[in-house]
Design an enzyme around this catalytic site. Structure first.
Site, mmCIF file in Angstrom:
data_model
loop_
_atom_site.group_PDB
_atom_site.id
_atom_site.type_symbol
_atom_site.label_atom_id
_atom_site.label_comp_id
_atom_site.label_asym_id
_atom_site.label_seq_id
_atom_site.Cartn_x
_atom_site.Cartn_y
_atom_site.Cartn_z
ATOM 1 N N GLY A 45 -14.372 31.472 -3.108
ATOM 2 C CA GLY A 45 -13.753 30.511 -4.007
ATOM 3 C C GLY A 45 -12.247 30.510 -3.826
ATOM 4 O O GLY A 45 -11.667 31.504 -3.366
ATOM 5 N N GLN A 50 -3.718 29.227 -6.178
ATOM 6 C CA GLN A 50 -3.588 30.253 -5.129
ATOM 7 C C GLN A 50 -2.934 29.717 -3.864
ATOM 8 O O GLN A 50 -2.589 30.487 -2.976
ATOM 9 C CB GLN A 50 -4.963 30.836 -4.797
ATOM 10 C CG GLN A 50 -5.554 31.602 -5.968
ATOM 11 C CD GLN A 50 -6.902 32.161 -5.609
ATOM 12 O OE1 GLN A 50 -7.901 31.446 -5.687
ATOM 13 N NE2 GLN A 50 -6.947 33.406 -5.184
ATOM 14 N N CYS A 107 -10.239 39.139 -5.233
ATOM 15 C CA CYS A 107 -9.491 37.883 -5.352
ATOM 16 C C CYS A 107 -8.566 37.782 -4.150
ATOM 17 O O CYS A 107 -7.905 38.769 -3.799
ATOM 18 C CB CYS A 107 -8.688 37.892 -6.648
ATOM 19 S SG CYS A 107 -7.689 36.410 -6.890
ATOM 20 N N LEU A 108 -8.500 36.611 -3.534
ATOM 21 C CA LEU A 108 -7.650 36.441 -2.348
ATOM 22 C C LEU A 108 -6.169 36.655 -2.671
ATOM 23 O O LEU A 108 -5.384 36.945 -1.778
ATOM 24 C CB LEU A 108 -7.858 35.052 -1.732
ATOM 25 C CG LEU A 108 -9.260 34.776 -1.170
ATOM 26 C CD1 LEU A 108 -9.346 33.347 -0.645
ATOM 27 C CD2 LEU A 108 -9.627 35.770 -0.071
ATOM 28 N N HIS A 149 -14.406 32.909 -12.461
ATOM 29 C CA HIS A 149 -13.191 33.451 -11.833
ATOM 30 C C HIS A 149 -12.226 32.309 -11.477
ATOM 31 O O HIS A 149 -11.032 32.388 -11.769
ATOM 32 C CB HIS A 149 -13.599 34.261 -10.588
ATOM 33 C CG HIS A 149 -12.458 34.875 -9.843
ATOM 34 N ND1 HIS A 149 -12.256 36.243 -9.787
ATOM 35 C CD2 HIS A 149 -11.450 34.325 -9.121
ATOM 36 C CE1 HIS A 149 -11.171 36.488 -9.064
ATOM 37 N NE2 HIS A 149 -10.667 35.338 -8.650
ATOM 38 N N GLU A 150 -12.769 31.241 -10.857
ATOM 39 C CA GLU A 150 -11.900 30.137 -10.413
ATOM 40 C C GLU A 150 -11.362 29.336 -11.601
ATOM 41 O O GLU A 150 -10.191 28.954 -11.607
ATOM 42 C CB GLU A 150 -12.639 29.211 -9.441
ATOM 43 C CG GLU A 150 -13.098 29.867 -8.150
ATOM 44 C CD GLU A 150 -12.053 30.740 -7.482
ATOM 45 O OE1 GLU A 150 -10.846 30.429 -7.551
ATOM 46 O OE2 GLU A 150 -12.449 31.762 -6.889
ATOM 47 N N HIS A 153 -8.457 30.974 -13.057
ATOM 48 C CA HIS A 153 -7.224 30.704 -12.293
ATOM 49 C C HIS A 153 -6.555 29.413 -12.763
ATOM 50 O O HIS A 153 -5.326 29.342 -12.873
ATOM 51 C CB HIS A 153 -7.544 30.528 -10.800
ATOM 52 C CG HIS A 153 -7.535 31.795 -10.010
ATOM 53 N ND1 HIS A 153 -6.433 32.614 -9.901
ATOM 54 C CD2 HIS A 153 -8.499 32.376 -9.237
ATOM 55 C CE1 HIS A 153 -6.725 33.648 -9.117
ATOM 56 N NE2 HIS A 153 -7.979 33.526 -8.709
HETATM 57 ZN ZN ZN Z 1 -9.029 34.774 -7.523
#
Ligand code: ZN
Length: 189
Positions: A45, A50, A107-108, A149-150, A153
């Site tokens: 995701g 991000q 998480c990226l 999670h997304e 964000h």
């Molecule tokens: Zn993340």
């Protein structure tokens, strides 16, 4: 085009995302760039925040995650999550369902940092797709976790905010190091 993924400490990650009113050609290109960026980073995701843009847009692709299955229902009917992928979530709204379950997350924007996070087991989701059409689904398993999670964000919430105090303590040193690195990098811009 692969975009740069911003790391924890970048203020954009704490912004509330603006709603997307129109799917312009520029947004269409941005969605393509987000998919390319997510694939290149091997993520399941990616939220617009991000890649340094605080708007209500995220992409998800849980295909190939055989060890962490996803569940999907469309209009109450169980459906194959793989054939529903990849997903574009524009201006998403999430209704929590089911018990809360703990599971591992990364998480990226937090490279190499992982921890257990408690989430709702299932969620009902409505969003616009890449053509600006409204759609709805119910998710469980990894897909439910990825959606939560997304969508977090998009509201400036990060997975470390959702960790219990014990888990948070386990990752504290790594998170502080990352924060210092990001601040140093921003100072050099
Ligand atoms: Zn993340």
């Amino acid at each position: 085009m692969v975009l740069e993924v911003v790391k924890y400490g970048d203020p954009v990650l704490r912004k509330k995302g603006a709603k997307i009113e129109t799917i312009t050609p520029e947004i269409t290109q941005f969605i393509a760039d987000m998919f390319e960026t997510m694939k290149s980073a091997r993520g399941v995701g990616l939220a617009a925040h991000q890649v340094a843009r605080a708007v209500q847009l995220a992409v998800i692709d849980v295909r190939g995650m055989r060890d962490r299955p996803s569940l999907l229902w469309i209009q109450g009917q169980a459906a194959d999550s793989d054939s529903f992928m990849p997903l574009v979530l524009i201006n998403p709204a999430v209704t929590p369902l089911g018990p809360r379950v703990s599971g591992p997350e990364g998480c990226l924007s937090f490279p190499e940092i992982y921890g257990e996070v408690e989430r709702q087991a299932e969620v009902e989701v409505t969003a616009l797709n890449e053509r600006g059409e409204s759609y709805a689904f119910k998710a469980g398993g990894l897909l439910a976790r990825a959606v939560q999670h997304e969508v977090d964000h998009l509201n400036g919430i990060l997975f470390i905010d959702r960790m219990d105090s014990e888990t948070r303590a386990e990752v504290k040193d790594e998170v502080e190091l990352l924060l210092a690195e990001t601040k140093a990098r921003i100072a050099l811009r």
